[in-house]
Design a protein around this motif. Structure first.
Motif, PDB file in Angstrom:
ATOM      1  N   UNK A  90       0.820  -1.201   0.000  1.00 57.79           N
ATOM      2  CA  UNK A  90       0.000   0.000   0.000  1.00 57.79           C
ATOM      3  C   UNK A  90       0.860   1.258   0.000  1.00 57.79           C
ATOM      4  N   UNK A  91       2.008   1.196   0.675  1.00 59.71           N
ATOM      5  CA  UNK A  91       2.878   2.372   0.766  1.00 59.71           C
ATOM      6  C   UNK A  91       3.935   2.428  -0.336  1.00 59.71           C
ATOM      7  N   UNK A  92       4.439   1.297  -0.755  1.00 63.34           N
ATOM      8  CA  UNK A  92       5.535   1.264  -1.719  1.00 63.34           C
ATOM      9  C   UNK A  92       5.079   0.929  -3.135  1.00 63.34           C
ATOM     10  N   UNK A  93       3.816   0.499  -3.308  1.00 61.35           N
ATOM     11  CA  UNK A  93       3.227   0.173  -4.618  1.00 61.35           C
ATOM     12  C   UNK A  93       4.085  -0.832  -5.394  1.00 61.35           C
ATOM     13  N   UNK A  94       4.435  -1.907  -4.728  1.00 57.66           N
ATOM     14  CA  UNK A  94       5.272  -2.939  -5.337  1.00 57.66           C
ATOM     15  C   UNK A  94       4.553  -3.622  -6.493  1.00 57.66           C
ATOM     16  N   UNK A  95       3.257  -3.851  -6.347  1.00 57.60           N
ATOM     17  CA  UNK A  95       2.508  -4.571  -7.386  1.00 57.60           C
ATOM     18  C   UNK A  95       1.887  -3.656  -8.441  1.00 57.60           C
ATOM     19  N   UNK A  96       2.094  -2.356  -8.340  1.00 55.50           N
ATOM     20  CA  UNK A  96       1.504  -1.420  -9.292  1.00 55.50           C
ATOM     21  C   UNK A  96       1.891  -1.700 -10.748  1.00 55.50           C
ATOM     22  N   UNK A  97       3.112  -2.128 -11.064  1.00 56.54           N
ATOM     23  CA  UNK A  97       3.448  -2.394 -12.473  1.00 56.54           C
ATOM     24  C   UNK A  97       2.619  -3.517 -13.116  1.00 56.54           C
ATOM     25  N   UNK A  98       1.963  -4.338 -12.327  1.00 59.96           N
ATOM     26  CA  UNK A  98       1.161  -5.428 -12.866  1.00 59.96           C
ATOM     27  C   UNK A  98      -0.244  -4.996 -13.269  1.00 59.96           C
ATOM     28  N   UNK A  99      -0.585  -3.732 -13.063  1.00 59.33           N
ATOM     29  CA  UNK A  99      -1.918  -3.227 -13.387  1.00 59.33           C
ATOM     30  C   UNK A  99      -1.830  -2.213 -14.518  1.00 59.33           C
ATOM     31  N   UNK A 100      -2.930  -2.084 -15.274  1.00 54.65           N
ATOM     32  CA  UNK A 100      -2.950  -1.188 -16.432  1.00 54.65           C
ATOM     33  C   UNK A 100      -2.894   0.284 -16.051  1.00 54.65           C
ATOM     34  N   UNK A 101      -3.636   0.663 -15.010  1.00 53.79           N
ATOM     35  CA  UNK A 101      -3.630   2.063 -14.581  1.00 53.79           C
ATOM     36  C   UNK A 101      -3.804   2.137 -13.059  1.00 53.79           C
ATOM     37  N   UNK A 102      -3.712   3.338 -12.535  1.00 53.96           N
ATOM     38  CA  UNK A 102      -3.767   3.515 -11.086  1.00 53.96           C
ATOM     39  C   UNK A 102      -5.135   3.180 -10.504  1.00 53.96           C
ATOM     40  N   UNK A 103      -6.187   3.394 -11.261  1.00 57.23           N
ATOM     41  CA  UNK A 103      -7.529   3.103 -10.747  1.00 57.23           C
ATOM     42  C   UNK A 103      -7.711   1.603 -10.553  1.00 57.23           C
ATOM     43  N   UNK A 104      -7.239   0.785 -11.497  1.00 59.15           N
ATOM     44  CA  UNK A 104      -7.301  -0.670 -11.331  1.00 59.15           C
ATOM     45  C   UNK A 104      -6.498  -1.109 -10.117  1.00 59.15           C
ATOM     46  N   UNK A 105      -5.332  -0.494  -9.944  1.00 54.58           N
ATOM     47  CA  UNK A 105      -4.473  -0.837  -8.809  1.00 54.58           C
ATOM     48  C   UNK A 105      -5.173  -0.514  -7.489  1.00 54.58           C
ATOM     49  N   UNK A 106      -5.724   0.687  -7.378  1.00 55.33           N
ATOM     50  CA  UNK A 106      -6.376   1.083  -6.125  1.00 55.33           C
ATOM     51  C   UNK A 106      -7.610   0.241  -5.839  1.00 55.33           C
ATOM     52  N   UNK A 107      -8.381  -0.084  -6.868  1.00 53.26           N
ATOM     53  CA  UNK A 107      -9.566  -0.914  -6.655  1.00 53.26           C
ATOM     54  C   UNK A 107      -9.195  -2.333  -6.237  1.00 53.26           C
TER      55      UNK A 107
END
Length: 145
Positions: A90-107
């Motif tokens: 949640x703080x470091x966004x380690x898995x963020x590259x696996x999602x298409x955009x930030x909204x998908x990641x946050x959801x």
């Protein structure tokens, strides 16, 4: 139930306290991201030490109910550690590259650590209470024989 030695008991209690401080600190400190990042690691260190010491507290008896409760307690420990990894994500966004955009990641990933922590805490409270009751029953039965 196998008792922990003095140092294991201290590490068990300190791990639980550190885990609580990390979770509360992470929730309370909303504005400063750097401090929240530190609290996420503090929580994970506490959760790992608490969980490891809890697994050292094994049960060598034949009571099926206590054995089952110890397995459920192991699941609760695993959920505490998963909550720590999700808090760090949640703080470091380690898995963020696996999602298409930030909204998908946050959801998908945003604040899922709360759910893991809540389920783990409920399981932990249930098993701690039930194991205590079952051990009292077992000791009473042994005393009567």
């Amino acid at each position: 139930m196998k008792e922990l030695n003095k140092w294991q008991s201290i590490l068990f209690i300190v791990g639980g306290c550190i885990m609580t401080i990390g979770a509360v600190g992470f929730i309370v400190v909303l504005g400063n991201i750097d401090v929240r990042r530190v609290f996420s690691w503090v929580y994970l260190v506490g959760a790992v030490s608490f969980s490891i010491m809890q697994t050292f507290q094994s049960y060598e008896g034949v009571n099926f109910v206590i054995r089952r409760l110890k397995r459920i307690q192991g699941i609760a420990s695993l959920l505490f550690i998963i909550a720590g990894f999700l808090m760090i994500d949640n703080m470091w966004a380690v898995t963020r590259p696996f999602f298409n955009n930030d909204i998908d990641y946050l959801n998908t990933m945003g604040n899922k650590w709360v759910l893991a922590l809540l389920i783990g805490a409920i399981l932990e409270m249930y098993t701690a209470t039930r194991i205590s009751m079952e051990l009292k029953k077992e000791n009473t039965k042994e005393d009567n024989e």
